[in-house]
Design a protein around this motif. Structure first.
Motif, mmCIF file in Angstrom:
data_model
loop_
_atom_site.group_PDB
_atom_site.id
_atom_site.type_symbol
_atom_site.label_atom_id
_atom_site.label_comp_id
_atom_site.label_asym_id
_atom_site.label_seq_id
_atom_site.Cartn_x
_atom_site.Cartn_y
_atom_site.Cartn_z
ATOM 1 N N ARG A 121 -1.204 10.078 37.612
ATOM 2 C CA ARG A 121 -0.022 10.575 36.910
ATOM 3 C C ARG A 121 -0.131 10.191 35.446
ATOM 4 O O ARG A 121 -0.377 9.042 35.104
ATOM 5 C CB ARG A 121 1.243 9.976 37.501
ATOM 6 C CG ARG A 121 1.329 10.204 38.994
ATOM 7 C CD ARG A 121 2.523 11.023 39.339
ATOM 8 N NE ARG A 121 2.587 11.146 40.791
ATOM 9 C CZ ARG A 121 2.746 12.299 41.382
ATOM 10 N NH1 ARG A 121 2.847 13.384 40.685
ATOM 11 N NH2 ARG A 121 2.807 12.371 42.693
ATOM 12 N N LEU A 122 0.068 11.181 34.598
ATOM 13 C CA LEU A 122 0.009 10.977 33.166
ATOM 14 C C LEU A 122 0.957 11.963 32.524
ATOM 15 O O LEU A 122 0.937 13.149 32.849
ATOM 16 C CB LEU A 122 -1.434 11.217 32.672
ATOM 17 C CG LEU A 122 -1.721 11.068 31.197
ATOM 18 C CD1 LEU A 122 -1.529 9.624 30.755
ATOM 19 C CD2 LEU A 122 -3.141 11.515 30.905
ATOM 20 N N TYR A 137 3.894 12.721 28.951
ATOM 21 C CA TYR A 137 4.343 12.353 27.617
ATOM 22 C C TYR A 137 5.752 12.891 27.417
ATOM 23 O O TYR A 137 6.224 13.729 28.170
ATOM 24 C CB TYR A 137 3.392 12.887 26.542
ATOM 25 C CG TYR A 137 3.335 14.385 26.468
ATOM 26 C CD1 TYR A 137 4.152 15.095 25.579
ATOM 27 C CD2 TYR A 137 2.474 15.116 27.279
ATOM 28 C CE1 TYR A 137 4.109 16.471 25.507
ATOM 29 C CE2 TYR A 137 2.426 16.493 27.213
ATOM 30 C CZ TYR A 137 3.241 17.166 26.323
ATOM 31 O OH TYR A 137 3.201 18.530 26.258
ATOM 32 N N LEU A 164 0.725 2.809 32.096
ATOM 33 C CA LEU A 164 -0.528 3.508 32.377
ATOM 34 C C LEU A 164 -1.613 2.502 32.713
ATOM 35 O O LEU A 164 -1.703 1.444 32.092
ATOM 36 C CB LEU A 164 -0.993 4.317 31.155
ATOM 37 C CG LEU A 164 -0.141 5.502 30.744
ATOM 38 C CD1 LEU A 164 -0.692 6.119 29.461
ATOM 39 C CD2 LEU A 164 -0.090 6.538 31.848
ATOM 40 N N ASN A 165 -2.472 2.858 33.654
ATOM 41 C CA ASN A 165 -3.623 2.007 33.904
ATOM 42 C C ASN A 165 -4.805 2.491 33.056
ATOM 43 O O ASN A 165 -4.738 3.551 32.415
ATOM 44 C CB ASN A 165 -3.962 1.969 35.405
ATOM 45 C CG ASN A 165 -4.322 3.332 35.966
ATOM 46 O OD1 ASN A 165 -4.974 4.138 35.322
ATOM 47 N ND2 ASN A 165 -3.887 3.576 37.190
ATOM 48 N N ALA A 179 -6.095 6.074 33.868
ATOM 49 C CA ALA A 179 -5.224 7.137 33.368
ATOM 50 C C ALA A 179 -5.408 7.316 31.860
ATOM 51 O O ALA A 179 -5.443 8.441 31.360
ATOM 52 C CB ALA A 179 -3.766 6.847 33.700
ATOM 53 N N LEU A 180 -5.535 6.220 31.137
ATOM 54 C CA LEU A 180 -5.764 6.312 29.689
ATOM 55 C C LEU A 180 -7.079 7.016 29.378
ATOM 56 O O LEU A 180 -7.148 7.865 28.483
ATOM 57 C CB LEU A 180 -5.755 4.918 29.059
ATOM 58 C CG LEU A 180 -4.386 4.303 28.856
ATOM 59 C CD1 LEU A 180 -4.530 2.850 28.400
ATOM 60 C CD2 LEU A 180 -3.583 5.092 27.846
ATOM 61 N N GLY A 210 -6.694 10.667 30.069
ATOM 62 C CA GLY A 210 -5.863 11.250 29.010
ATOM 63 C C GLY A 210 -6.651 11.509 27.743
ATOM 64 O O GLY A 210 -6.487 12.555 27.107
#
Length: 163
Positions: A4-5, A7, A27-28, A31-32, A35
């Motif tokens: 899940r990501l 903004y 965020l883990n 995920a970063l 992204g």
């Protein structure tokens, strides 16, 4: 399940209000990293995702159409709506049987305009997940069909012996 990501684009006062509800580590690292890749070329990622999902949807639709007892309807979404054509199998029963095998699908009982108990909605997932779903559906539908035939035969036998 899954990554899940997201903004938010909002007025500064709304951002500050919502920040009070944000977890300390929203965020883990994975995920970063994902992204960053997406932000580098979002159009390519989107096109690739749409192509892969469309192919998986076609494969799943064709597999569902091959089953006796289900009528899938064409879709351009990540879900396929199916009508149960088996005379005695109800949507809730099918959902329960699949849940016992670790597979979750949704009944169409709350969908406006559809006959309750006769429709299911299936998510398009990975090829492995879709194959697992198909194996479970074949098992459940075969069992439902043979159970229905046994009931018809025993009813016929009972009426043949009654007179």
């Amino acid at each position: 399940p899954g990554l899940r990501l997201g903004y938010l684009v909002a007025a500064p006062h709304l951002v500050e209000t919502l920040r009070a509800f944000q977890s300390p580590w929203p965020l883990n690292a994975f995920a970063l990293a994902v992204g960053e890749v997406l932000l580098n070329d979002p159009a390519a990622y989107l096109a690739d995702s749409q192509t892969r999902i469309a192919a998986l949807r076609r494969e799943l639709f064709d597999a569902l159409a091959s089953l006796s007892g289900l009528q899938p309807y064409p879709s351009v979404t990540n879900f396929i709506l199916c009508r149960l054509t088996h005379s005695t199998l109800r949507a809730a029963t099918l959902c329960e049987a699949l849940a016992e095998r670790g597979i979750l699908i949704r009944t169409g009982d709350t969908f406006t305009g559809l006959e309750p108990g006769r429709f299911i909605r299936i998510a398009v997932r990975t090829r492995d997940d879709n194959e697992r779903l198909m194996a479970a559906l074949r098992e459940v539908l075969t069992h439902a069909h043979s159970t229905s035939l046994r009931a018809m035969v025993s009813e016929g036998t009972e009426s043949n012996h009654a007179g």
